[in-house]
Design an enzyme around this catalytic site. Structure first.
Site, PDB file in Angstrom:
ATOM      1  N   ASP A  58      50.881-157.386  48.368  1.00  0.00           N
ATOM      2  CA  ASP A  58      50.881-155.966  48.046  1.00  0.00           C
ATOM      3  C   ASP A  58      52.337-155.566  47.830  1.00  0.00           C
ATOM      4  OD1 ASP A  58      50.786-153.227  47.904  1.00  0.00           O
ATOM      5  OD2 ASP A  58      49.522-152.951  49.667  1.00  0.00           O
ATOM      6  N   ASN A  84      54.763-157.095  35.889  1.00  0.00           N
ATOM      7  CA  ASN A  84      53.688-156.410  35.178  1.00  0.00           C
ATOM      8  C   ASN A  84      52.912-155.437  36.062  1.00  0.00           C
ATOM      9  OD1 ASN A  84      51.219-156.228  33.244  1.00  0.00           O
ATOM     10  ND2 ASN A  84      50.383-157.155  35.114  1.00  0.00           N
ATOM     11  N   TYR A 148      54.475-141.563  37.091  1.00  0.00           N
ATOM     12  CA  TYR A 148      54.364-142.794  36.308  1.00  0.00           C
ATOM     13  C   TYR A 148      55.446-142.872  35.238  1.00  0.00           C
ATOM     14  CZ  TYR A 148      51.994-146.434  33.525  1.00  0.00           C
ATOM     15  OH  TYR A 148      51.688-147.594  32.851  1.00  0.00           O
ATOM     16  N   LYS A 152      58.476-145.553  35.082  1.00  0.00           N
ATOM     17  CA  LYS A 152      58.450-146.481  33.946  1.00  0.00           C
ATOM     18  C   LYS A 152      59.688-146.310  33.060  1.00  0.00           C
ATOM     19  CE  LYS A 152      54.669-148.884  34.507  1.00  0.00           C
ATOM     20  NZ  LYS A 152      54.682-150.357  34.635  1.00  0.00           N
TER      21      LYS A 152
END
Length: 249
Positions: A58, A84, A148, A152
């Protein structure tokens, strides 16, 4: 006169989140190309292959990630890292939770730093390495993606910084930014497989289709190729042209 270019020995590729979707396609592509693949994920890739090594991890657990990273560095000649693993935690701004931002920061950025630090000494000693971070077209902005898109886009800036620092060691650092990729758990958590939105989204993309995991795997394979050492610090949008305008979910 240019020095002779010698292709180094390319041994083992570490892939995070390689159990399903894009990650699984990346693992399959590398196995087909003859590499050893170490998959770091919360569950194993369902594939019986002599060159596949599944390690359950994890990545939100900082201590466990550091321990596994050191273990893999001891047991394998890691020449490439493909980070990824990721998740979305979508919310409009009034509902954004800072604990979600912290979680995504660790999975997307913190884990990438820890893993890269563990594999870097071996790459530097071999004067060769490939670090590929999977970011997202959403880094350019998308509704409900505060945490997010922030993390990113942070991966893109981090990759450019590492490219400057590591180029002299023969290590390239690049990012691949997928657009809407169907047949992945993360995508269909937001848009169900039977949703009419799928057709309308496909029509809004210049190539008039959604992406598939193999589209991303091929881009990753390009950056991983030992002969592509003159490309670093770049982001390749694998989005069917969706990055050229707005995208509505």
């Amino acid at each position: 006169m240019q020095p002779e270019h010698k292709t180094p020995a390319h041994k083992t590729i570490v892939v995070t989140g390689g159990s399903t979707g894009i990650g699984a396609a990346i693992c399959h592509a590398f196995l087909d190309a003859g590499y050893e693949v170490v998959n770091l994920a919360r569950r194993p890739l369902a594939l019986d292959h002599t060159r596949l090594h599944n390690i359950e991890l994890d990545l939100s657990d900082r201590a466990a990630t550091a321990a596994v990273a050191q273990q893999v560095a001891r047991e394998h000649e890691v020449t490439s890292l493909v980070h990824n693993a990721g998740l979305i935690r979508p919310n409009l701004l009034p509902e954004v939770k800072l604990e979600d931002y912290d979680y995504l920061s660790q999975v997307h950025i913190g884990a990438a730093i820890t893993l890269s630090q563990a594999f870097l000494p071996g790459m530097q000693a071999r004067q060769f390495g490939r670090i590929i971070l999977i970011t997202s077209r959403a880094a350019l902005g998308l509704q409900t993606r505060t945490s997010y898109s922030a993390t990113k886009s942070g991966m893109m800036g981090m990759a450019r910084t590492w490219a400057l620092e590591l180029g002299e060691f023969g290590i390239t650092v690049n990012t691949v930014a997928p657009g809407p990729i169907s047949a992945t758990e993360m995508f269909h958590e937001v848009i169900p497989e039977d949703s009419p939105k799928l057709d309308s989204m496909a029509r809004s993309i210049p190539v008039r289709r959604l992406g598939v995991p193999g589209d991303v795997a091929r881009a990753v394979s390009f950056f991983n190729d030992p002969d592509n050492g003159f490309v670093t610090g770049q982001t390749l949008m694998v989005c069917g042209g969706a990055s050229l305008g707005s995208l509505s979910l």
